[in-house]
Design an enzyme around this catalytic site. Structure first.
Site, PDB file in Angstrom:
ATOM      1  CE  LYS A  81      -6.329   2.194  11.599  1.00 49.13           C
ATOM      2  NZ  LYS A  81      -5.296   1.257  11.176  1.00 49.13           N
TER       3      LYS A  81
ATOM      4  N   GLY B 230       0.823  -1.217   0.000  1.00 45.51           N
ATOM      5  CA  GLY B 230       0.000   0.000   0.000  1.00 45.51           C
ATOM      6  C   GLY B 230       0.854   1.263   0.000  1.00 45.51           C
TER       7      GLY B 230
ATOM      8  CG  ASN C  27      -4.187  14.651   7.298  1.00 46.43           C
ATOM      9  OD1 ASN C  27      -4.329  14.703   8.522  1.00 46.43           O
ATOM     10  ND2 ASN C  27      -5.203  14.602   6.483  1.00 46.43           N
TER      11      ASN C  27
ATOM     12  CB  SER D 290      -5.760   7.085  12.400  1.00 42.54           C
ATOM     13  OG  SER D 290      -6.416   8.219  11.916  1.00 42.54           O
TER      14      SER D 290
ATOM     15  CE1 TYR E  20      -8.994   3.589   9.451  1.00 48.31           C
ATOM     16  CE2 TYR E  20      -9.228   5.911  10.043  1.00 48.31           C
ATOM     17  CZ  TYR E  20      -8.433   4.842   9.665  1.00 48.31           C
ATOM     18  OH  TYR E  20      -7.071   5.012   9.506  1.00 48.31           O
TER      19      TYR E  20
END
Ligand code: NAD
Length: 382
Positions: A178, A18, A204, A150, A174
């Site tokens: 996490k 990825g 980010n 995240s 989501y």
């Protein structure tokens, strides 16, 4: 034995093909201390990414590379699905008990909006498969893990810049996967001090390797702003479709603010985190209650949506057309990291600026307008 003559340490990277995984593998190879094993099911990636990483690493070898140098640029790539425990076990079996030194667990589903539509898929891939991976690691005496978390774990944070001590409270399935991942790791490390885990809360990530050989190649329309802008400029997405969600937030220009960091700065943070899992690392004093910690990986500098569009206009020369529409449910005005803990304890830094991120993103996109654009099965490269 000097580190240059010690055997390479086997590190398993899940989701290695990825966007973030491929850049991490490049950084691991650059150290010449690790042999990378990658597991990916190609759900959101192509194996060509791994071929390119190896090519890139080989091109940077010294003039007379040793066998060890050469070995460090190879990737043992397996097409395997983390939700299928037998497939993961089969990979561990190839290396035997103690054969894998540590794991960087990146593979996950990652779209906030999609997670509200198909939450079970998110909990299955991000949580159930993580538990299964940890069980397999335990069976094979592998107890070191770096985990991809995240900034979304902070939900709507009360303090900006956000310190790690902020209460975790995500606004989406989501984000909750996490938090669950971190909670599981924390509980595991408390239960048994043979486990060492670092959770890295990414802000980010953006940009690409400056060679333009590897970069972000998302399936379908990009969910993140910067790749979307790159796709627009290259003609893959209609220029009329850019929507800015809200310009009445309490931020300098009214649009949402995020903390962008260069993908290579983020990737380097993983090498530091892996090093910090070594017994000789000072990150965990021996009298620690447990060997689990979470760190923010961000630049510590917020940038607004309009600033991003302007930076991409400068990088690409493209005339972006956008429309300001109402706020989007779940958006948070400002997610800017306080990265000082990672700087102090891991030696992390994110020096590259927004201009470099946009330049490298655009370089990748122009050299690869259709992404990796090849369809093939990952194969074991050694
Ligand atoms: N990109 C971001 O902005 C961002 C921000 C914060 C956190 N993260 C986290 O970083 C990690 C990597 O993100 P990315 O941007 O590289 O995403 P990505 O989709 O490019 O990479 C994830 C990889 O995991 C693989 N994968 C997914 N499900 C799998 C499964 N069941 N078995 C094996 N492989 C599987 C995909 O094929 C893909 O190659 C994720 O955990 C994500 O939640 C990303």
């Amino acid at each position: 034995m000097s580190s240059q003559s010690a055997p390479l340490k086997n590190v398993l990277v899940t989701g290695g093909a990825g966007y973030i995984g491929s850049h991490i593998i490049y950084c691991l190879q650059k150290t010449r201390n690790y042999k990378v094993i990658s597991i990916d099911n190609s759900y959101n990636s192509k194996s060509e990414a791994l071929n390119r990483v190896s090519r890139l690493s080989k091109s940077e070898l010294p003039a007379n590379p040793t066998d060890r140098d050469l070995e460090s640029t190879e990737i043992d790539a397996f097409k395997a699905d983390l939700t299928q425990p037998d497939q993961v076990r089969a990979v561990f079996e190839k290396y035997g008990k103690g054969g894998i030194w540590g794991v960087i667990h990146i593979a996950a589903l990652k779209a906030v909006g999609e997670s509200t539509e198909i939450p079970l898929e998110y909990y299955y891939t991000n949580v159930a498969a993580t538990i299964s991976l940890l069980r397999t690691m335990n069976d094979f005496d592998c107890h070191r893990i770096v985990y991809s978390s995240s900034a979304t774990v902070y939900g709507t944070p009360p303090i900006i810049p956000i310190p790690e001590s902020t209460r975790l409270q995500a606004d989406s399935p989501y984000g909750r996967t996490k938090i669950m991942g971190e909670t599981i790791l924390s509980d595991l490390c408390y239960s048994d001090k043979k486990w060492r885990a670092l959770s890295l809360r990414y802000f980010n990530p953006a940009g690409a390797h400056p060679s333009g050989l590897i970069g972000e190649d998302p399936r379908g329309r990009p969910g993140n702003l910067l790749p979307l802008l790159a796709h627009m400029a290259v003609g893959r997405v209609d220029n009329k479709s850019l929507k800015v969600f809200g310009n009445d937030y309490p931020t300098p220009d009214g649009t949402c603010v995020r903390d962008y960091l260069h993908i290579l700065d983020l990737a380097k943070g993983h090498v530091l985190a892996l090093d910090a899992l070594s017994p000789e690392s000072k990150v965990f004093p021996s009298d620690s209650e447990s060997f689990f910690k979470g760190y923010n990986l961000g630049k510590g500098k917020g940038v607004s949506v309009l600033q991003i569009i302007e930076a991409m206009r400068k990088a690409t020369g493209f005339d972006y057309q956008y429309e300001i529409i109402g706020r989007r449910r779940g958006d948070v005005p400002d997610l800017t990291a306080d990265p000082s803990l990672a700087e102090k304890e891991l030696g992390f830094s994110a020096p590259q600026d927004l201009e470099a991120m946009c330049r490298d993103l655009w370089n990748w996109q122009t050299k690869n307008p259709n992404g990796y654009d090849v369809e093939e099965e990952p194969k074991k490269s050694s």
